[in-house]
Scaffold this active site. Structure first.
Site: not given
Length: 403
Positions: A21-22, A141, A169, A282, A309, A313, A354, A380
């Site tokens: 997806k990324s 982010s 990240s 993730d 998220k 999470r 997830r 998703k």
């Protein structure tokens, strides 16, 4: 709403994962800015639908851009729309209106764009983004950084992104720079951020999207806990940060190796570790499930951003682990998990893909059946997750709530 009921079983065999997806989101934006070219393969997941319809809205001059529940789509497309001088309103659903956009509310008005918002969605922007100096924290982010990087090259003038904190990240930003380079646009990394030359042109091309390392985590975990799973199509040289999952699982003691077909994960004796997931948050739901079955204590830290998220999470993982009888302690930036004997339970999916996927793996090895709510949330990013789960020998039965 749907539930999934999972019975004990082991997963064995070969699976091919959906495209990243990324990577696909970044390629679709670059393709849009280039004016053409095919991006494939693309699956019909909710997040991919969000990005494609957002781009379509900009192409067709629509006044509203609906980002559904996709944080990537929202944070990538806001600066793109501003750079193109679009006057549009952004909306979203699920938890997306709660997710932060404050840095854009500060930065865009500093660079020629009027923002009308109560602090979250809906957000209306008017005006055209101008080049210049963009100061932003690197620990909120990476999606903000990616959105700016994608937009700034098409401005009339050079720009710089100045990071006021360490970039977390970072592999996601590295992926952005890599995909942009594939489309002929250059970004220079500096001591404190990035320099982006203006008046660049994205080049038309066809783009192949590699398989998704983020989804690999779940099946690699299943193999390590009690099966023999081989995943095909993964690029071991990928810019995706989540490929680090293999090295972390090896630290648990997992038997993971390259073979002729792909990445193979087999049942292993597992022992708790300490894992800093600052760059790969993730992976936490899958890692937490592995930790629950490992001997001793596992400390997961550096995961503060998981609180923003699709669900919080950290809370979601801790809640469900406790329901399964795991000795787990929530921390501000993660959790401490002590290996336990898991029992089947009724779990909350938290409308988070997830969470549902991770606990579908935990349920395989728990005593008794497990029911997880909101099973449809896998749509998703991975609509075929339960099909692949069952194809490998799983016993997952998705039913409508109340059946």
């Amino acid at each position: 709403m749907k539930n999934v009921i999972i019975k004990n079983s082991n997963l064995n065999g070969v699976v091919e994962l959906p495209p990243s997806k990324s990577a696909a989101h970044r390629a679709l934006v670059c393709s849009f800015l280039s004016g053409g070219g095919n991006v494939s393969p693309i699956i019909d997941s909710n997040d991919m639908r969000a990005m494609r319809q957002a781009i379509s809205a900009l192409e067709n001059g629509e006044n509203t851009v609906d980002c559904l529940e996709s944080g990537n789509t929202l944070r990538f497309i806001i600066p793109i729309a501003a750079a193109l001088g679009k006057n549009v309103t952004f909306i979203g659903s699920g938890r997306l209106p709660e997710r932060p956009i404050g840095d854009y509310l500060r930065l865009l008005p500093e660079h020629g764009v009027k923002c009308t918002s109560g602090g979250s969605l809906p957000l209306t922007i008017e005006g055209r983004l101008t080049a210049g100096r963009y100061e932003i924290a690197g620990n909120i982010s990476s999606q903000y950084i990616t959105g700016l990087l994608l937009a700034l090259p098409i401005l009339d003038g050079d720009s710089e992104i100045v990071l006021t904190t360490r970039l977390e990240s970072k592999p996601y930003v590295d992926m952005t720079v890599k995909v942009m380079r594939d489309y002929g646009v250059e970004v220079c990394e500096t001591k404190n951020g990035f320099f982006v030359r203006g008046n660049q042109k994205y080049k038309k091309r066809d783009y192949f999207v590699e398989a998704d390392w983020s989804q690999a985590a779940f099946f690699l975990a299943a193999g390590a806990l009690g099966g023999d799973v081989t995943i095909k199509g993964l690029d071991v040289n990928s810019a995706q940060g989540d490929k680090e999952i293999t090295e972390i699982l090896k630290r648990f003691g997992a038997d993971i190796r390259l073979d002729g077909n792909g990445i193979r994960s087999r049942k292993s004796k597992l022992t708790g570790i300490e894992a800093d997931v600052t760059d790969i948050p993730d992976t936490v739901p899958a890692l937490a499930v592995v930790a629950a079955f490992a001997d001793g204590e596992t400390v997961i830290k550096g995961a503060e951003r998981l609180r923003y998220k699709e669900s919080d999470r950290i809370k979601s993982v801790v809640f469900n682990l406790k329901k399964m009888g795991v000795d787990v302690e929530e921390k501000p930036d993660g959790m401490i998990i002590r290996g336990s004997h898991l029992k089947g339970a009724q779990l909350d999916g938290f409308n988070d893909h997830r969470i549902v996927m991770a606990f579908s793996i935990a349920a395989l090895f728990a005593d008794g059946d497990t029911l997880i709510t909101q099973a449809e949330s896998v749509n998703k990013t991975y609509p075929a997750f339960f099909e692949d789960h069952n194809r490998l020998g799983g016993k997952a039965n998705v039913v409508c709530d109340g059946e």
